[in-house]
Design an enzyme around this catalytic site. Sequence first.
Site, PDB file in Angstrom:
ATOM      1  N   LYS A 146      29.438  59.820 -20.041  1.00 16.24           N
ATOM      2  CA  LYS A 146      29.781  58.835 -19.024  1.00 16.24           C
ATOM      3  C   LYS A 146      31.083  58.163 -19.427  1.00 16.24           C
ATOM      4  CE  LYS A 146      28.117  54.667 -16.823  1.00 16.24           C
ATOM      5  NZ  LYS A 146      26.971  53.778 -16.640  1.00 16.24           N
ATOM      6  N   LYS A 199      29.656  62.128 -15.714  1.00 11.35           N
ATOM      7  CA  LYS A 199      29.972  61.103 -14.713  1.00 11.35           C
ATOM      8  C   LYS A 199      31.281  60.441 -15.034  1.00 11.35           C
ATOM      9  CE  LYS A 199      28.123  56.662 -13.233  1.00 11.35           C
ATOM     10  NZ  LYS A 199      27.071  55.685 -13.388  1.00 11.35           N
TER      11      LYS A 199
HETATM   12  C1  PBG Z   1      26.185  51.280 -15.185  1.00 10.53           C
HETATM   13  C2  PBG Z   1      26.355  52.084 -13.958  1.00 10.53           C
HETATM   14  C3  PBG Z   1      27.576  52.499 -13.442  1.00 10.53           C
HETATM   15  C4  PBG Z   1      27.328  53.145 -12.244  1.00 10.53           C
HETATM   16  C5  PBG Z   1      25.975  53.189 -12.091  1.00 10.53           C
HETATM   17  N1  PBG Z   1      25.367  52.527 -13.159  1.00 10.53           N
HETATM   18  C6  PBG Z   1      28.912  52.430 -14.026  1.00 10.53           C
HETATM   19  C7  PBG Z   1      29.431  51.169 -14.506  1.00 10.53           C
HETATM   20  O1  PBG Z   1      29.373  50.137 -13.803  1.00 10.53           O
HETATM   21  O2  PBG Z   1      29.955  51.171 -15.633  1.00 10.53           O
HETATM   22  C8  PBG Z   1      28.397  53.655 -11.326  1.00 10.53           C
HETATM   23  C9  PBG Z   1      27.940  54.464 -10.211  1.00 10.53           C
HETATM   24  C10 PBG Z   1      28.908  54.664  -9.149  1.00 10.53           C
HETATM   25  O3  PBG Z   1      30.109  54.297  -9.224  1.00 10.53           O
HETATM   26  O4  PBG Z   1      28.495  55.241  -8.151  1.00 10.53           O
HETATM   27  N2  PBG Z   1      24.995  51.386 -15.816  1.00 10.53           N
HETATM   28 ZN    ZN Z   2      25.033  49.488 -17.144  1.00  8.75          ZN
END
Ligand code: PBG
Ligand code: ZN
Length: 277
Positions: A146, A199
């Site tokens: 991620k 991701k």
């Molecule tokens: C964090 C989280 C993120 C997303 C989902 N859960 C990233 C973040 O804020 O760092 C992003 C999902 C998206 O952009 O669709 N746990």
């Molecule tokens: Zn988070």
Amino acid sequence: MPGVFQTSPDELLKDAETAAEAGVGGIILFGIPEKKDATGTEGWASDGAVQQAIRLLKKELPQMVVISDVCMCEYTDHGHCGILENGEVVNDASLELLSRVALSHAEAGADVVAPSDMMDGRVGAIRSALDANGFDNTPILSYAAKYASGYYGPFREAAESAPKSGDRKGYQMDSANSDEAMREVFADIEEGADAVMVKPAGPYLDVISRVKAETGYPVAAYQVSGEYAMICAAAERGWIDRERIMMESLIGIRRAGADFILTYFALDAARALRNSN
Ligand code: PBG
Ligand code: ZN
């Protein structure tokens, strides 16, 4: 974001039924609590929004695979994915709380738990907590690679989860590096991840392809909010054809090696695929 709403468990059931009819196989849940605090207490509340939604979905629509996102950032008042000490995220102290969140989702009936926090050792900690409580069969889909990405902007606004200070570069991956991502992926597999996620998806197709080739594991790719929003915005301006670019973006992710895709286009894509058959 166009077509994206915060919802309540009962409204969610209607959306899930519509998705099931269209052929969508699974959904992922993110929660927004009534009150946020320093340790994200509502994240593991047995009557929290996500826990309620899981119970309702598994009762009324058992064929729908329910994945729960496990993290702290939606529940903490500071917006970080772990707890803070002197303004710094403390990795090991966060693991116990993340395990509680995952366990509460499994208890509610989640088919899969998906830790997205990126703390080191969370997969192992969650695996032990699940096993110790009789949930040996609940799989873990880990957000393994991620990246610290600008593409999360619309999600953070929708989930009210932007960090109040600092950024997430201390625990999310550096976008210039794919070796580091591979180390995270292998660490998660070692700790017991059943499937691994990359991701965002579109800007990281090489990472998807590497993860698939080098692990042979089930690989998920998450086409995130910014990727979706850009396509929608350009289509709204008449600059691109929404459906065509939607499918092309998803096909690219699939071609790179993703076994399944998490996307805000799920409903539209399922319908388009059905019509094309
Ligand atoms: C964090 C989280 C993120 C997303 C989902 N859960 C990233 C973040 O804020 O760092 C992003 C999902 C998206 O952009 O669709 N746990
Ligand atoms: Zn988070």
